[in-house]
Design an enzyme around this catalytic site. Structure first.
Site, PDB file in Angstrom:
ATOM      1  N   CYS A   7       0.707  -1.361   0.092  1.00 35.52           N
ATOM      2  CA  CYS A   7       0.122   0.031   0.203  1.00 35.52           C
ATOM      3  C   CYS A   7       0.860   1.124   0.006  1.00 35.52           C
ATOM      4  CB  CYS A   7      -0.905   0.041   1.208  1.00 35.52           C
ATOM      5  SG  CYS A   7      -0.111   0.082   2.813  1.00 35.52           S
ATOM      6  N   CYS A  33      -2.584   3.193   7.531  1.00 35.82           N
ATOM      7  CA  CYS A  33      -4.321   3.148   7.862  1.00 35.82           C
ATOM      8  C   CYS A  33      -4.498   2.786   9.234  1.00 35.82           C
ATOM      9  CB  CYS A  33      -4.639   1.807   7.079  1.00 35.82           C
ATOM     10  SG  CYS A  33      -4.066   0.514   7.621  1.00 35.82           S
ATOM     11  N   CYS A  71      -0.955  -5.165   7.352  1.00 33.01           N
ATOM     12  CA  CYS A  71      -0.579  -3.618   7.917  1.00 33.01           C
ATOM     13  C   CYS A  71       0.183  -4.000   9.195  1.00 33.01           C
ATOM     14  CB  CYS A  71      -1.907  -3.182   8.322  1.00 33.01           C
ATOM     15  SG  CYS A  71      -3.241  -3.132   6.914  1.00 33.01           S
TER      16      CYS A  71
HETATM   17 FE1  FES Z   1      -1.176   0.370   4.336  1.00 35.95          FE
HETATM   18 FE2  FES Z   1      -2.730  -0.966   6.211  1.00 35.95          FE
HETATM   19  S1  FES Z   1      -3.295  -0.352   4.186  1.00 35.95           S
HETATM   20  S2  FES Z   1      -0.589  -0.471   6.347  1.00 35.95           S
END
Ligand code: FES
Length: 123
Positions: free
Chosen positions: A33, A58, A102
């Protein structure tokens, strides 16, 4: 979809910030991400006496960073190195399966900061 503990650590993250002249610094990015976590450690006699973090990520990344820093604070570095992202997620009463990646950020950043400390202390 998040547990109360995840929401609590997301809304009120512990140990946010930077440490000047930290003994170990680790920065990692999540390839999936692009989120980033940076960890700062103060270490005395191989014990983590202080830890701070900055996470651009996030809710799950922030909550796991917060919980991971709480778990390693006061611990010997050998013990801190054994803390897995699964243990961090468990301490938060679980994460949704699609958010497990994450939690890897916190584990990796802490390990990187300890490795940085070990490298510096070997110089
Ligand atoms: Fe990037 Fe959770 S979506 S660390």
């Amino acid at each position: 979809m998040y547990s109360e503990k995840v929401m609590d650590h997301f809304m009120h993250p512990r140990n946010v910030g930077e440490i000047e002249n930290a003994d170990g610094i680790g920065e990692v990015g999540n390839a999936k991400c692009g989120d980033i976590m940076k960890v700062y450690l103060t270490i005395e006699d191989d014990i983590i006496v202080d830890v701070k973090f900055k996470t651009f990520g996030c809710a799950a990344a922030i909550a796991t960073s917060s919980m991971a820093t709480e778990l390693v604070k006061g611990k010997h570095i050998d013990e801190a190195l054994t803390i897995t992202n699964k243990a961090v997620a468990q301490a938060l009463d679980g994460l949704p399966p699609i958010k497990m990646h994450c939690s890897a950020l916190a584990e990796q950043a802490i390990k990187a900061a300890i490795e940085d400390y070990l490298q510096k202390s070997n110089d």
